[in-house]
Design a protein around this motif. Sequence first.
Motif, PDB file in Angstrom:
ATOM      1  N   LEU A 116       0.816  -1.220   0.000  1.00 21.29           N
ATOM      2  CA  LEU A 116       0.000   0.000   0.000  1.00 21.29           C
ATOM      3  C   LEU A 116       0.844   1.262   0.000  1.00 21.29           C
ATOM      4  O   LEU A 116       0.415   2.310  -0.464  1.00 21.29           O
ATOM      5  CB  LEU A 116      -0.902   0.021   1.230  1.00 21.29           C
ATOM      6  N   PHE A 117       2.051   1.170   0.568  1.00 19.50           N
ATOM      7  CA  PHE A 117       2.874   2.381   0.700  1.00 19.50           C
ATOM      8  C   PHE A 117       3.233   2.997  -0.647  1.00 19.50           C
ATOM      9  O   PHE A 117       3.427   4.196  -0.746  1.00 19.50           O
ATOM     10  CB  PHE A 117       4.179   2.067   1.447  1.00 19.50           C
ATOM     11  N   ALA A 141       6.694  -1.133  20.409  1.00 26.01           N
ATOM     12  CA  ALA A 141       5.665  -0.614  21.322  1.00 26.01           C
ATOM     13  C   ALA A 141       5.611  -1.482  22.574  1.00 26.01           C
ATOM     14  O   ALA A 141       5.525  -0.979  23.701  1.00 26.01           O
ATOM     15  CB  ALA A 141       4.308  -0.598  20.625  1.00 26.01           C
ATOM     16  N   HIS A 151       5.930  12.516  14.171  1.00 21.06           N
ATOM     17  CA  HIS A 151       4.998  12.027  15.186  1.00 21.06           C
ATOM     18  C   HIS A 151       5.616  12.298  16.558  1.00 21.06           C
ATOM     19  O   HIS A 151       4.946  12.742  17.478  1.00 21.06           O
ATOM     20  CB  HIS A 151       4.752  10.520  15.030  1.00 21.06           C
ATOM     21  N   PHE A 157      -0.387   6.110  14.815  1.00 18.98           N
ATOM     22  CA  PHE A 157      -0.749   5.338  13.633  1.00 18.98           C
ATOM     23  C   PHE A 157      -1.029   6.262  12.448  1.00 18.98           C
ATOM     24  O   PHE A 157      -1.644   5.860  11.477  1.00 18.98           O
ATOM     25  CB  PHE A 157      -1.999   4.500  13.916  1.00 18.98           C
ATOM     26  N   ILE A 205      -6.503   9.238   5.217  1.00 16.49           N
ATOM     27  CA  ILE A 205      -6.789   8.111   4.335  1.00 16.49           C
ATOM     28  C   ILE A 205      -5.653   7.084   4.302  1.00 16.49           C
ATOM     29  O   ILE A 205      -5.841   5.934   3.914  1.00 16.49           O
ATOM     30  CB  ILE A 205      -7.115   8.646   2.927  1.00 16.49           C
ATOM     31  N   CYS A 238      -2.617   3.981   9.509  1.00 11.87           N
ATOM     32  CA  CYS A 238      -2.229   2.569   9.577  1.00 11.87           C
ATOM     33  C   CYS A 238      -3.441   1.644   9.441  1.00 11.87           C
ATOM     34  O   CYS A 238      -4.355   1.683  10.252  1.00 11.87           O
ATOM     35  CB  CYS A 238      -1.538   2.313  10.906  1.00 11.87           C
TER      36      CYS A 238
HETATM   37  C1  HEM Z   1       2.226  -0.460  17.046  1.00 11.89           C
HETATM   38  C2  HEM Z   1       2.097  -0.911  15.814  1.00 11.89           C
HETATM   39  C3  HEM Z   1       2.045  -0.052  14.590  1.00 11.89           C
HETATM   40  C4  HEM Z   1       2.350   1.285  14.434  1.00 11.89           C
HETATM   41  C5  HEM Z   1       2.830   2.264  15.484  1.00 11.89           C
HETATM   42  C6  HEM Z   1       2.121   1.603  13.040  1.00 11.89           C
HETATM   43  C7  HEM Z   1       2.288   2.875  12.506  1.00 11.89           C
HETATM   44  C8  HEM Z   1       1.981   3.207  11.206  1.00 11.89           C
HETATM   45  C9  HEM Z   1       2.087   4.543  10.660  1.00 11.89           C
HETATM   46  C10 HEM Z   1       2.573   5.769  11.419  1.00 11.89           C
HETATM   47  C11 HEM Z   1       1.683   4.486   9.372  1.00 11.89           C
HETATM   48  C12 HEM Z   1       1.612   5.634   8.378  1.00 11.89           C
HETATM   49  C13 HEM Z   1       2.927   5.834   7.692  1.00 11.89           C
HETATM   50  C14 HEM Z   1       2.891   7.016   6.757  1.00 11.89           C
HETATM   51  O1  HEM Z   1       1.995   7.842   6.853  1.00 11.89           O
HETATM   52  O2  HEM Z   1       3.799   7.131   5.922  1.00 11.89           O
HETATM   53  C15 HEM Z   1       1.323   3.113   9.084  1.00 11.89           C
HETATM   54  C16 HEM Z   1       0.860   2.659   7.866  1.00 11.89           C
HETATM   55  C17 HEM Z   1       0.649   1.333   7.583  1.00 11.89           C
HETATM   56  N1  HEM Z   1       0.692   0.281   8.462  1.00 11.89           N
HETATM   57 FE1  HEM Z   1       1.076   0.380  10.442  1.00 11.89          FE
HETATM   58  N2  HEM Z   1       1.700   0.482  12.382  1.00 11.89           N
HETATM   59  C18 HEM Z   1       1.631  -0.558  13.283  1.00 11.89           C
HETATM   60  C19 HEM Z   1       1.216  -1.848  13.048  1.00 11.89           C
HETATM   61  C20 HEM Z   1       0.843  -2.326  11.820  1.00 11.89           C
HETATM   62  C21 HEM Z   1       0.403  -3.681  11.551  1.00 11.89           C
HETATM   63  C22 HEM Z   1       0.252  -4.765  12.626  1.00 11.89           C
HETATM   64  C23 HEM Z   1       0.195  -3.777  10.205  1.00 11.89           C
HETATM   65  C24 HEM Z   1      -0.272  -4.942   9.381  1.00 11.89           C
HETATM   66  C25 HEM Z   1      -0.488  -6.151   9.826  1.00 11.89           C
HETATM   67  C26 HEM Z   1       0.468  -2.472   9.630  1.00 11.89           C
HETATM   68  C27 HEM Z   1       0.348  -2.155   8.288  1.00 11.89           C
HETATM   69  C28 HEM Z   1       0.425  -0.874   7.776  1.00 11.89           C
HETATM   70  C29 HEM Z   1       0.196  -0.546   6.372  1.00 11.89           C
HETATM   71  C30 HEM Z   1      -0.110  -1.539   5.246  1.00 11.89           C
HETATM   72  C31 HEM Z   1       0.314   0.830   6.258  1.00 11.89           C
HETATM   73  C32 HEM Z   1       0.150   1.670   4.975  1.00 11.89           C
HETATM   74  C33 HEM Z   1      -1.279   2.191   4.896  1.00 11.89           C
HETATM   75  C34 HEM Z   1      -1.556   3.008   3.639  1.00 11.89           C
HETATM   76  O3  HEM Z   1      -0.640   3.612   3.092  1.00 11.89           O
HETATM   77  O4  HEM Z   1      -2.736   3.055   3.247  1.00 11.89           O
HETATM   78  N3  HEM Z   1       0.858  -1.622  10.638  1.00 11.89           N
HETATM   79  N4  HEM Z   1       1.509   2.346  10.213  1.00 11.89           N
END
Ligand code: HEM
Length: 485
Positions: free
Chosen positions: A113-114, A287, A371, A405, A409, A412
């Motif tokens: 997705l990134f 975390a 953040h 998170f 849109i 996370c």
């Molecule tokens: C404490 C745990 C987690 C934290 C702090 C976290 C934090 C984040 C943050 C800050 C972003 C946004 C990044 C950006 O804006 O560039 C993000 C996006 C994302 N995270 Fe997490 N995450 C965590 C756990 C997870 C888990 C467990 C999964 C999947 C099993 C996951 C999958 C994703 C995905 C696929 C995106 C991209 C979403 C998009 O662009 O639409 N994350 N996460």
Amino acid sequence: MTKSIEQIPAPAPMPLFGWRGTLWQLFSDPLNYLQKLRQQHGDVFAFVRGGNPPIFFPANGRPHTLMAFGAEFNRQLLSNSDVFYSGPLLGPMHPMGEVNARRSVLKRLGTGLFGVNGIEHRRQRRLVMPAFHKQKLGEYYQDMIRIIQWNLDSWKLNEQRDIWNDMMNITLQVAAQCLFGLDIRREGQAFGDLIQEWLHHATSPQTVSLQIDLPGFPYHRFLNLSHKLDTTIRELIQQRRNAEGQDVLSLLLNSRDENGNPAFTDDEIIGHSVIFIIAGHETSSNALAWTFFLLSQHPQVMKNLRLELDEKLGSQTPAYDSLKQLTYLDNIVKESMRILPPVPMSARVVASPIELGGYLLPIGTEIGFSHFHTHHDSSIYQDPETFNPSRWQHINPSAHEYMPFSAGIRACIGMPFALMEIPLILALTLQRYRLELVPNSKIDLNVGITISPKHGLSMFIRPADGNYEAGAGNVKGTIRNVVNL
Ligand code: HEM
């Protein structure tokens, strides 16, 4: 009047070292250095006057990298995803500059997705979303409990363990099971080892800085591992096709678009599932490790938590719906991710010219936002360096003031998964054990894509005897720069 990007305040290039000097300072101590630059230059500044090579999105080739601080800039960046684009997660190693067959595997593994934006992002996000719906989470829940208990059973009283490493292992086992349907005690072991080694190489400075694809170089090993991972997941896809699996891989395989056709190609499925591991593994482990650390240094908070666990769970394993009754634990997790957000910074790249903070930003401008610094802003949080879970009983920050998170849109997608896994691991562990920090520990921060404890987190496994003062105090290291201890 809107000013040009050349007028943005920025440190002058360092004598002799030029932009390299600035970037060296940034990478050596990002949190403090950024704070210092903010005090000198204000909420929006460029890293080096006159430009620097791209930092966050190395393939974009444009010179300007900015930082924008504060909730209002967070809002602007996160609510306009058609202008502020996201980029692939493997950053310096994604192959847009020089594509060849060996390197192209990285694009597959590191995009998910990134790496998609606009309509295509919305389409793919909608299609992977069911993997994180409430009903699906309920299906993962029993697997999580089984894996956590199995790990906790193997801990011995009074032994010393690296809890950070333990959390990395548990969350990896959970991911292998829930995402790929692999039991780590059986066929999943080899897969877990492969993922762990691959992740280690993906984030190691040697791999990033010396991209030489010749035998003996870490980058060569990384590419070999990437091909092995790609092949392994392709084989798993063949096995899962038409099977009735509960895992995310099966869900993506069976997912259909509005015309009833398969929603994803095999390449896209590989990308999404690997990105879930990259994005979810270290973030959740950090975390957890930081929460265990903070609890070990705040005996009163730990006592309160223990009371809640005794009162609401006793010795029972929490049922799925009873997790949300653990409100104090929820405050602890919130506060831990406020003070030490697992992802300290994120970035965007400008896709069409736009004004920000009074400056006109051309296409390709990179903008970092923090953040961490938002969470340590004293105009939002009183005594930001103090770990005080009770503050959550009377504060309600906006989505751009509290954003472990992220928001909008692209927030996370794994948040519901993480917010089930993290409290569950904490509750099950602390029902059984007291975790005591080894005396005089040096806890230094390792700040990269995530914030982790640089030397791990050595703790004694004690019986849950309530002696929470033991191990509190006398901590050394850079943790003291960001948390009052
Ligand atoms: C404490 C745990 C987690 C934290 C702090 C976290 C934090 C984040 C943050 C800050 C972003 C946004 C990044 C950006 O804006 O560039 C993000 C996006 C994302 N995270 Fe997490 N995450 C965590 C756990 C997870 C888990 C467990 C999964 C999947 C099993 C996951 C999958 C994703 C995905 C696929 C995106 C991209 C979403 C998009 O662009 O639409 N994350 N996460």
